[in-house]
Design a protein around this motif. Structure first.
Motif, PDB file in Angstrom:
ATOM      1  N   ASN A 221       4.287   9.729  -2.202  1.00  9.30           N
ATOM      2  CA  ASN A 221       5.214   8.706  -2.701  1.00  9.30           C
ATOM      3  C   ASN A 221       6.383   9.330  -3.467  1.00  9.30           C
ATOM      4  N   GLU A 222       6.082  10.239  -4.376  1.00 11.19           N
ATOM      5  CA  GLU A 222       7.135  10.878  -5.161  1.00 11.19           C
ATOM      6  C   GLU A 222       8.028  11.746  -4.289  1.00 11.19           C
ATOM      7  N   THR A 223       7.441  12.421  -3.314  1.00 10.72           N
ATOM      8  CA  THR A 223       8.229  13.275  -2.425  1.00 10.72           C
ATOM      9  C   THR A 223       9.237  12.453  -1.627  1.00 10.72           C
TER      10      THR A 223
ATOM     11  N   CYS B 155      12.137  11.133  -3.648  1.00 10.93           N
ATOM     12  CA  CYS B 155      13.140  12.172  -3.913  1.00 10.93           C
ATOM     13  C   CYS B 155      13.991  12.444  -2.681  1.00 10.93           C
TER      14      CYS B 155
ATOM     15  N   ASN C  87       1.279  14.252  -3.528  1.00 15.10           N
ATOM     16  CA  ASN C  87       1.807  12.951  -3.903  1.00 15.10           C
ATOM     17  C   ASN C  87       2.986  12.622  -2.989  1.00 15.10           C
TER      18      ASN C  87
END
Length: 400
Positions: free
Chosen positions: A114-116, A119, A112
């Motif tokens: 996008n989430e990485t 963050c 994923n």
């Protein structure tokens, strides 16, 4: 950043965005417009008897309109304009499907991104210790994922791009065969029927019945479907739009195949990112081995998309952290022209302790240096010129 109002996620490139977002928005707008124009004088009949009633019946019925000389079995094709809004919605759905499939794969058997990136972007302005710790933790997690899967996400991304290309080719054939927009550039009398393009006929005849007392009267009048003039121009535009996207997506697919499978394209950007932090030459064999055997297709895809859609700094920082994890797991790294002597962790190895303030620039001989607390075998000219601290200090000990 990914997920912006432009409809472009971090794990998409701009061609995916045009196919999966802008084309869907365009076709949905065309469908809405095709529905709205139905209420703005869509048909004009010449009959003076019950004109409004006749126009309403002729426009909404599937079996009242026909073209003189047409096969009776084809009469319903003249009323094809009733289905144009649904046809456009169906086309929009076909554009949406590949992107929906790719989005559904996030977190299933792929990374994923996008989430990485969300963050990592949050900690860019944080303290150096926090930023390095976050990059380190991310690299460790990703190295574990890449160890078990190095190619599925990359192959699946190519498959989704192939689906987009298949959709474009299919839509181009559909528009060419059933709506023949090219014919609109050829001069032809509007009242002449052509079997190639009966769907958007402009001059038609309507046969309908009008109740009169206990009897019914059959009336036949000539009508002009003005709405088909708008639909024809709409499909001409869509024909060129789909043709343009088909060529663009084909080129984009070939470029991504080169990025993922040809070493020259695959290594170029990532090797520069790693070399910027380590001091190694971008063509160092260790970096090539890191990209091919450690990152694989999935890691290359991830770092390439991050550098394109988020930030070169984020991509370079993550690449460097992944390379540090790779150095810890690999015994031969950052070498030029071959591996050096035995590691100090192996029998027969010689340990070299760096003195305070020393640098890792060493003669072109077999040497062990310490870089960021990690033992590192190196040969000149692949050196790290940054000042190093004694190993005990890097491990948090006071050195007494």
């Amino acid at each position: 950043m990914g997920g912006s109002w432009l409809g472009r996620g971090v794990d998409w490139d701009w061609v995916d965005s045009v196919n999966g977002f802008w084309s869907v928005l365009l076709l949905a707008s065309c469908a809405l417009g095709a529905f709205v124009v139905r209420f703005i004088n869509p048909i004009n009949c010449l009959s003076n008897q019950n004109k409004e009633y006749g126009e309403g019946v002729c426009f909404t019925s599937e079996d009242k309109l026909f073209v003189e000389g047409m096969n009776p079995d084809w009469h319903k094709l003249v009323s094809y304009h009733l289905w144009v809004p649904l046809i456009l919605l169906g086309q929009a759905l076909c554009f949406k499907i590949p992107g929906a499939i790719w989005s559904a794969s996030r977190g299933v058997f792929s990374i994923n991104i996008n989430e990485t990136v969300a963050c990592l972007e949050k900690v860019q302005l944080a303290k150096e210790e926090v930023r390095q710790s976050t990059l380190r933790d991310t690299a460790v997690v990703y190295s574990s994922i890449l160890r078990s899967n190095r190619f599925i996400q990359g192959v699946f991304y190519i498959f989704v791009k192939g689906l987009s290309l298949v959709n474009l080719v299919g839509q181009f054939v559909f528009l060419t065969v059933y709506f023949s927009p090219v014919l609109s550039f050829k001069p032809r009398p509007p009242d002449i029927f052509t079997s190639v393009n009966p769907f958007l006929s402009r001059s038609v005849r309507c046969r309908y019945t009008v109740p009169r007392l206990q009897n019914t009267i059959i009336l036949e009048t000539e009508c002009r479907l003005q709405i088909n003039e708008i639909y024809e121009k709409m499909f001409v535009f869509l024909w060129f739009w789909v043709l343009f996207l088909a060529v663009l997506t084909s080129i984009n697919l070939l470029v991504w195949l080169a990025y993922l499978f040809l070493p020259f394209f695959r290594n170029s950007r990532i090797s520069v990112h790693v070399a910027a932090f380590t001091g190694c030459h971008p063509k160092d064999p260790a970096i090539s081995r890191f990209i091919s055997s450690f990152l694989g297709l999935d890691g290359v895809l991830m770092l390439t998309l991050i550098s394109r859609n988020s930030s070169e700094v984020v991509a370079a920082g993550l690449a460097h952290s992944l390379f540090r994890v790779f150095r810890e797991q690999d015994q031969g790294f950052c070498v030029q022209g071959g591996l050096s002597g035995p590691s100090p962790n192996h029998p027969g190895g010689v340990s070299l302790t760096a003195s305070p303030g020393a640098t890792s620039s060493v003669p072109a001989s077999s040497t062990i240096v310490y870089s960021e607390g990690i033992p590192m075998t190196t040969l000149s000219p692949c050196t790290d010129t940054r000042p190093e601290k004694p190993l005990l200090q890097e491990n948090g000990e006071n050195g007494h």
